[in-house]
Design a protein around this motif. Structure first.
Motif, short mmCIF file in Angstrom:
data_model
loop_
_atom_site.label_atom_id
_atom_site.label_comp_id
_atom_site.label_asym_id
_atom_site.label_seq_id
_atom_site.Cartn_x
_atom_site.Cartn_y
_atom_site.Cartn_z
N THR A 76 0.87 -1.14 -0.06
CA THR A 76 -0.15 -0.02 0.02
C THR A 76 0.87 1.16 -0.09
OG1 THR A 76 -0.24 -0.06 2.28
CG2 THR A 76 -2.01 -1.12 1.20
N THR A 77 0.29 2.20 -0.43
CA THR A 77 1.06 3.57 -0.48
C THR A 77 1.69 4.04 0.86
OG1 THR A 77 -0.85 4.78 -0.07
CG2 THR A 77 -0.11 4.52 -2.35
N ASP A 78 1.16 3.67 1.94
CA ASP A 78 1.99 4.06 3.19
C ASP A 78 2.69 2.77 3.64
OD1 ASP A 78 0.25 1.80 4.14
OD2 ASP A 78 -0.87 2.94 5.52
N TYR A 79 2.96 1.68 2.85
CA TYR A 79 3.82 0.89 3.05
C TYR A 79 3.66 -0.01 4.31
CZ TYR A 79 7.23 4.11 5.47
OH TYR A 79 8.13 5.03 5.99
N GLN A 80 2.45 0.02 4.90
CA GLN A 80 2.25 -0.80 6.07
C GLN A 80 1.63 -2.31 5.65
OE1 GLN A 80 3.14 0.54 9.21
NE2 GLN A 80 4.22 2.12 7.75
N ALA A 81 1.21 -2.37 4.61
CA ALA A 81 0.51 -3.57 4.34
C ALA A 81 0.95 -3.89 2.93
CB ALA A 81 -1.10 -3.51 4.56
N THR A 82 0.67 -5.36 2.48
CA THR A 82 0.78 -5.83 1.33
C THR A 82 -0.72 -5.72 0.66
OG1 THR A 82 2.04 -7.88 1.82
CG2 THR A 82 1.01 -8.25 0.02
N LEU A 83 -0.38 -5.08 -0.74
CA LEU A 83 -1.60 -4.69 -1.40
C LEU A 83 -2.41 -6.20 -1.74
CD1 LEU A 83 -2.62 -2.01 -2.92
CD2 LEU A 83 -1.47 -3.05 -4.89
N PRO A 84 -3.68 -6.06 -1.66
CA PRO A 84 -4.47 -7.26 -1.97
C PRO A 84 -4.33 -7.60 -3.38
CG PRO A 84 -5.71 -5.59 -0.69
CD PRO A 84 -4.65 -4.91 -1.09
N ARG A 85 -4.24 -8.94 -3.42
CA ARG A 85 -3.96 -9.52 -4.90
C ARG A 85 -4.80 -8.99 -6.07
NH1 ARG A 85 -1.85 -15.12 -5.20
NH2 ARG A 85 -2.02 -14.68 -7.48
N ARG A 86 -6.04 -8.61 -5.59
CA ARG A 86 -7.06 -8.36 -6.66
C ARG A 86 -6.73 -7.07 -7.33
NH1 ARG A 86 -9.89 -8.24 -1.81
NH2 ARG A 86 -10.49 -6.30 -1.07
N HIS A 87 -5.81 -6.12 -6.67
CA HIS A 87 -5.48 -4.91 -6.71
C HIS A 87 -4.01 -4.90 -7.36
CE1 HIS A 87 -8.94 -3.23 -4.99
NE2 HIS A 87 -8.79 -3.76 -3.91
N TRP A 88 -3.42 -6.03 -7.51
CA TRP A 88 -2.07 -5.79 -8.32
C TRP A 88 -2.08 -5.65 -9.76
CZ3 TRP A 88 1.49 -10.73 -6.27
CH2 TRP A 88 1.62 -10.55 -5.14
N PRO A 89 -1.04 -4.99 -10.33
CA PRO A 89 -1.18 -4.88 -11.71
C PRO A 89 -0.89 -6.09 -12.51
CG PRO A 89 0.88 -3.86 -10.76
CD PRO A 89 -0.10 -4.34 -9.51
N LYS A 90 -1.26 -6.01 -13.69
CA LYS A 90 -1.38 -7.37 -14.47
C LYS A 90 -0.16 -7.10 -15.29
CE LYS A 90 -5.51 -7.89 -13.21
NZ LYS A 90 -5.46 -8.41 -11.80
N LYS A 91 0.13 -8.31 -16.05
CA LYS A 91 1.36 -8.46 -16.86
C LYS A 91 1.04 -7.65 -18.02
CE LYS A 91 3.84 -11.96 -19.37
NZ LYS A 91 3.93 -13.25 -20.00
N GLY A 92 2.21 -6.86 -18.32
CA GLY A 92 2.39 -5.81 -19.23
C GLY A 92 1.96 -4.37 -19.00
#
Length: 125
Positions: A76-92
């Motif tokens: 997350t932008t506050d670097y306090q937690a891993t971003l949920p997988r559904r919000h991860w960027p996609k390949k490319g």
């Protein structure tokens, strides 16, 4: 009561005179533009990306070079937690991150060793 306060004050002064100086380190920041080249699933989920552009926050920061490949878990932008997988960027997809690190001493098994704490917060999400 005044004797207790005076005793605490003397104890604090004595400890501060004998103790080693404490120094706070600063986070070093590199603003990176990345292109996601792979979404890894093994041994645990991570992103693999190629560095497109680099903007160090200062001249003393150790940033990855353009063209390098990074493997990381987005935060997350506050670097306090891993971003949920559904919000991860996609390949490319291209993304920006503020890669930040802090060098210091870590302790493990009773021994101190030099280590680097790294964070990979996505920007603008």
């Amino acid at each position: 009561m005044k004797n207790h306060i005076r005793g605490y004050t003397l104890a604090i002064l004595a400890l501060s005179a004998v103790g080693e100086p404490v120094q706070a380190a600063t986070w070093q920041i590199c603003r990176l533009e990345l292109r996601i080249v792979e979404v890894l699933k093994q041994p645990y989920p991570q992103l693999q990306a190629r560095v497109l552009k680099v903007r160090p926050a200062s001249t003393t920061v150790e940033c990855p070079e353009a063209g390098a490949t990074l493997t990381f878990t987005p935060e997350t932008t506050d670097y306090q937690a891993t971003l949920p997988r559904r919000h991860w960027p996609k390949k490319g997809q291209s993304v920006r991150i503020d890669y930040r690190y802090l060098d210091g001493m870590c302790k493990g098994d009773g021994n101190s060793y030099a280590c680097r704490i790294k964070h990979y917060p996505l920007v603008g999400r």
